[in-house]
Design an enzyme around this catalytic site. Structure first.
Site, short mmCIF file in Angstrom:
data_model
loop_
_atom_site.label_atom_id
_atom_site.label_comp_id
_atom_site.label_asym_id
_atom_site.label_seq_id
_atom_site.Cartn_x
_atom_site.Cartn_y
_atom_site.Cartn_z
NE ARG A 100 -1.94 -1.63 3.60
CZ ARG A 100 -2.35 -1.78 4.86
NH1 ARG A 100 -3.56 -1.38 5.22
NH2 ARG A 100 -1.54 -2.30 5.77
CE LYS B 20 0.97 -2.09 9.39
NZ LYS B 20 -0.22 -2.44 10.22
CE1 TYR C 21 -5.54 2.66 10.02
CE2 TYR C 21 -4.40 2.17 7.98
CZ TYR C 21 -5.58 2.39 8.67
OH TYR C 21 -6.77 2.34 8.00
CG HIS D 229 -2.03 -0.42 14.90
ND1 HIS D 229 -3.34 -0.55 15.28
CD2 HIS D 229 -2.04 -0.32 13.54
CE1 HIS D 229 -4.12 -0.55 14.20
NE2 HIS D 229 -3.35 -0.39 13.14
CD GLU E 191 -3.78 3.48 15.14
OE1 GLU E 191 -2.89 3.40 16.00
OE2 GLU E 191 -3.58 3.87 13.97
CG ASP F 292 -2.03 -4.12 12.85
OD1 ASP F 292 -0.82 -4.39 12.74
OD2 ASP F 292 -2.76 -3.86 11.89
#
Length: 368
Positions: A15, A75, A94, A96, A118, A270
């Protein structure tokens, strides 16, 4: 603002954080966008498309970071990327970090202003930037679970939909949120026997209204989980506590109750995973076995369908990214409490309460 679009380095992560159309949107708003060379190749976007949209291709990753006020990714930063960041830089991706203390410590020590997709909320009470990836991960969980039940991949050799005269496969979905709902749609479509478990009576009622007699619903408690996994061919872990580490709902010993070569798919990986035996895996080596149960715990499942995922993700993240660039981070946060909920670290402070609790680090809210 000077924006940097980074090529992802996580194993089999295809991605990209911005499409060429997104680059054009930033440029049309007066911003400069640096694009790391080949950043979009995995999602099907060529360097020339980014140049045509107004982006500037950069081959030196360190220079891109040095020259950028905001970094846009998909990510979380990996350890190899930690040294690229500088104090006061905005990171939009993101994160996490509830299950990744080293990353949290890096962001705090470097005083990075990190906004996590998120934990951004909406007026409707949802998580709009997480939702599209949850939808994709839920659908993939059913797809991958069905595949790894095949004997050549180490599974029981069960066809989830069965055939006339043969019992269908049994699927247990723990967690009735967006992931669970999309996994359920796929498993019902495949013709499996599906049981959905959740702690919310109203959520179970919603499933009952939506699927009727096609599924079973159960309250998610210790007793019901143990009874259900005994008969399961496939268990999908779909539990989410926004920002926080996932609860461990199935222990290593519990796996002994399951059928030999049954499959578990942990979509909560995650956030640390909702099975005690879960550990993050990659697309090139996605499974492992514990107590004769096959585990699929890929931490970036949507990366496998990178074009669909990129288009779905950027459709939701662009608006907030433009707000940050147009207004400056502080003004954008002051104007939008839902974007403020996405702020995880700022000037060396951990600003998300759920994340702070999971990491046992002091929670320090900020006001703008």
């Amino acid at each position: 603002m000077k924006i940097g679009l980074v090529k992802e380095i996580k194993v089999h992560e295809y991605r990209v954080g911005l499409t060429p159309d997104d680059i054009a949107a930033y440029v049309n708003n007066g911003h400069t966008v640096f694009v790391e060379i080949d950043a979009g190749i995995g999602a099907g976007f060529e360097n020339e498309e980014y140049v045509k949209a107004g982006g500037t291709i950069v081959e030196d990753k360190q220079k891109l970071f040095d020259d950028s006020e905001m970094i846009v990714k998909v990510k979380e930063p990996l350890p190899e990327e930690y040294n690229f960041f500088h104090e006061g830089q905005i990171l939009y991706t993101y994160l996490h970090i509830a299950a990744d203390k080293p990353q949290a410590e890096m962001l705090l020590s470097k005083k990075v202003k990190a906004v996590a997709y998120e934990t951004i909320t909406s007026a409707e009470g949802g998580l709009p930037c997480l939702t599209p990836m949850s939808e994709i991960a839920g659908r993939l969980a059913a797809q991958e679970g069905a595949k790894y039940l095949e004997k050549p991949f180490g599974g029981r050799g069960v066809l989830l939909g069965g055939v006339p005269g043969v019992q269908k496969g049994n699927v247990v979905i723990i967690g009735g949120g967006i992931v669970g709902l999309n996994a359920c749609k796929m498993c019902v479509g495949l013709g499996a026997n599906v049981t959905v478990m959740d702690i919310s009576a109203s959520r179970l009622a919603y499933y009952d209204d939506l699927f009727g007699s096609k599924i079973n619903t159960l309250f998610s408690n210790r007793s019901n989980i143990l009874k259900s996994i005994k008969e399961a061919d496939l268990v999908i872990g779909a539990v989410l506590i926004p920002g926080a580490a996932a609860p461990k709902l199935i222990s290593k010993d519990d796996l002994k109750l399951m059928k030999k070569n049954a499959v578990v798919v942990d979509v909560a990986i995650d956030q640390g995973g909702c099975f005690e035996t879960s550990k993050a895996t990659y697309h090139d080596n996605p499974t492992y076995v514990v107590n004769d149960v096959l585990h699929y715990c890929v931490a970036n499942m949507p990366g496998a369908v990178s074009l669909t995922s990129t288009l779905a993700l950027t459709a939701t993240t662009l608006r907030h990214g433009l707000a940050i660039a147009n207004k400056g981070l502080e003004k954008a946060l002051a104007d939008d409490k839902h974007l403020l909920n996405g702020l995880n670290t700022y000037d060396g402070k951990l600003t998300n309460e759920a994340v702070a609790k999971s990491l046992n680090i002091a929670y320090e809210p900020v006001n703008f």
